[in-house]
Design an enzyme around this catalytic site. Structure first.
Site, PDB file in Angstrom:
ATOM      1  N   ASP A 257       0.862  -1.187   0.000  1.00 38.93           N
ATOM      2  CA  ASP A 257       0.000   0.000   0.000  1.00 38.93           C
ATOM      3  C   ASP A 257       0.900   1.239   0.000  1.00 38.93           C
ATOM      4  O   ASP A 257       1.878   1.322   0.747  1.00 38.93           O
ATOM      5  CB  ASP A 257      -0.904  -0.010   1.233  1.00 38.93           C
ATOM      6  N   ILE A 258       0.538   2.191  -0.831  1.00 41.56           N
ATOM      7  CA  ILE A 258       1.383   3.376  -1.006  1.00 41.56           C
ATOM      8  C   ILE A 258       1.236   4.363   0.168  1.00 41.56           C
ATOM      9  O   ILE A 258       2.108   5.204   0.383  1.00 41.56           O
ATOM     10  CB  ILE A 258       1.065   4.056  -2.360  1.00 41.56           C
TER      11      ILE A 258
ATOM     12  N   GLN B 252     -14.697   2.193   1.330  1.00 35.13           N
ATOM     13  CA  GLN B 252     -13.978   1.729   0.138  1.00 35.13           C
ATOM     14  C   GLN B 252     -13.694   2.933  -0.762  1.00 35.13           C
ATOM     15  O   GLN B 252     -14.616   3.568  -1.261  1.00 35.13           O
ATOM     16  CB  GLN B 252     -14.798   0.686  -0.638  1.00 35.13           C
TER      17      GLN B 252
ATOM     18  N   ASN C  43     -12.907  -3.640   2.567  1.00 34.07           N
ATOM     19  CA  ASN C  43     -14.021  -2.693   2.545  1.00 34.07           C
ATOM     20  C   ASN C  43     -14.847  -2.850   1.273  1.00 34.07           C
ATOM     21  O   ASN C  43     -14.283  -2.972   0.181  1.00 34.07           O
ATOM     22  CB  ASN C  43     -13.478  -1.259   2.607  1.00 34.07           C
TER      23      ASN C  43
ATOM     24  N   HIS D 263     -10.257  -5.439  -2.933  1.00 33.89           N
ATOM     25  CA  HIS D 263      -8.901  -5.566  -2.379  1.00 33.89           C
ATOM     26  C   HIS D 263      -8.969  -5.940  -0.910  1.00 33.89           C
ATOM     27  O   HIS D 263      -9.873  -5.518  -0.189  1.00 33.89           O
ATOM     28  CB  HIS D 263      -8.084  -4.297  -2.572  1.00 33.89           C
ATOM     29  N   PHE D 264      -8.003  -6.721  -0.507  1.00 30.63           N
ATOM     30  CA  PHE D 264      -7.805  -7.059   0.902  1.00 30.63           C
ATOM     31  C   PHE D 264      -6.584  -6.296   1.397  1.00 30.63           C
ATOM     32  O   PHE D 264      -5.553  -6.271   0.729  1.00 30.63           O
ATOM     33  CB  PHE D 264      -7.536  -8.564   1.088  1.00 30.63           C
ATOM     34  N   HIS D 265      -6.721  -5.713   2.589  1.00 30.78           N
ATOM     35  CA  HIS D 265      -5.568  -5.102   3.254  1.00 30.78           C
ATOM     36  C   HIS D 265      -4.995  -6.110   4.249  1.00 30.78           C
ATOM     37  O   HIS D 265      -5.748  -6.666   5.063  1.00 30.78           O
ATOM     38  CB  HIS D 265      -5.996  -3.899   4.086  1.00 30.78           C
TER      39      HIS D 265
HETATM   40  P1  AMP Z   1      -9.826   1.342   0.590  1.00 29.82           P
HETATM   41  O1  AMP Z   1     -10.178   2.494   1.493  1.00 29.82           O
HETATM   42  O2  AMP Z   1     -10.113   0.010   1.249  1.00 29.82           O
HETATM   43  O3  AMP Z   1     -10.473   1.461  -0.770  1.00 29.82           O
HETATM   44  O4  AMP Z   1      -8.266   1.395   0.418  1.00 29.82           O
HETATM   45  C1  AMP Z   1      -7.609   1.715  -0.771  1.00 29.82           C
HETATM   46  C2  AMP Z   1      -6.143   1.647  -0.486  1.00 29.82           C
HETATM   47  O5  AMP Z   1      -5.431   1.757  -1.705  1.00 29.82           O
HETATM   48  C3  AMP Z   1      -5.610   2.757   0.450  1.00 29.82           C
HETATM   49  O6  AMP Z   1      -5.022   2.175   1.598  1.00 29.82           O
HETATM   50  C4  AMP Z   1      -4.595   3.492  -0.425  1.00 29.82           C
HETATM   51  O7  AMP Z   1      -3.471   3.906   0.310  1.00 29.82           O
HETATM   52  C5  AMP Z   1      -4.221   2.420  -1.441  1.00 29.82           C
HETATM   53  N1  AMP Z   1      -3.714   2.934  -2.695  1.00 29.82           N
HETATM   54  C6  AMP Z   1      -4.252   3.889  -3.476  1.00 29.82           C
HETATM   55  N2  AMP Z   1      -3.501   4.080  -4.575  1.00 29.82           N
HETATM   56  C7  AMP Z   1      -2.475   3.211  -4.498  1.00 29.82           C
HETATM   57  C8  AMP Z   1      -1.345   2.936  -5.337  1.00 29.82           C
HETATM   58  N3  AMP Z   1      -1.131   3.582  -6.484  1.00 29.82           N
HETATM   59  N4  AMP Z   1      -0.484   1.975  -4.937  1.00 29.82           N
HETATM   60  C9  AMP Z   1      -0.685   1.302  -3.783  1.00 29.82           C
HETATM   61  N5  AMP Z   1      -1.732   1.533  -2.944  1.00 29.82           N
HETATM   62  C10 AMP Z   1      -2.606   2.483  -3.301  1.00 29.82           C
END
Ligand code: AMP
Length: 138
Positions: free
Chosen positions: A30-31, A93, A86, A99-101
């Site tokens: 995650d970035i 979300q 989410n 996606h899974f964190h």
């Molecule tokens: P969510 O709130 O569950 O939709 O989380 C989306 C996640 O994607 C967040 O934790 C962001 O930090 C992550 N994210 C967004 N853009 C990127 C990217 N280019 N590379 C890696 N992670 C990302």
């Protein structure tokens, strides 16, 4: 389904710090990590929420997740971690691609903060609701 930032990562248009890939699954850091080792695991299939995911892609994610969790734990030495997934903007979300964190939790407080507000399940309402959900399984 609209193109998302994860579609662009999947197509190679945007770079990522990849940790795993197979025919159906991609995983990368995650970035904006909540803690060191915060990793995302996504299906290559373009589903928005997990209920939309075809069985084969769900199975592939199910196989990959524990393996990636083990690798994240080994690399970070985290004593604990949360899995977060989410679905829907109301449920936090932001990126509309499943996606899974994997979020390591450390004793310095970094990781996922949880505000858990439990209610109390009424036995009769619970029995009716469980039966209703069970009857709707496809
Ligand atoms: P969510 O709130 O569950 O939709 O989380 C989306 C996640 O994607 C967040 O934790 C962001 O930090 C992550 N994210 C967004 N853009 C990127 C990217 N280019 N590379 C890696 N992670 C990302």
């Amino acid at each position: 389904m609209a193109l998302t930032i994860f579609s662009k990562i999947l197509s190679g248009e945007i770079p990522c710090h990849k940790v795993y890939e197979d025919d159906r699954v991609l995983s990368f850091l995650d970035i904006f990590p909540l803690s060191r080792g915060h990793t995302l695991v996504i299906p290559k299939a373009p589903a928005v929420t997990i209920d939309q995911l075809p069985d084969e892609d769900a199975a592939a994610i199910g196989l990959a997740l524990p393996r990636i969790c083990r690798a994240v734990l080994a690399a970070t030495q985290a004593p604990a971690y949360n899995l977060l997934q989410n679905n829907g903007q109301l449920a936090h979300q932001a990126v509309l691609h499943v996606h899974f964190h994997i979020i390591p939790r450390f004793d310095d407080g970094s990781g996922l903060g949880i505000h858990w507000r439990p209610g109390k399940l009424d036995p009769a309402a619970g029995a009716a609701l469980a039966a209703d959900i069970a009857a709707r399984l496809d």
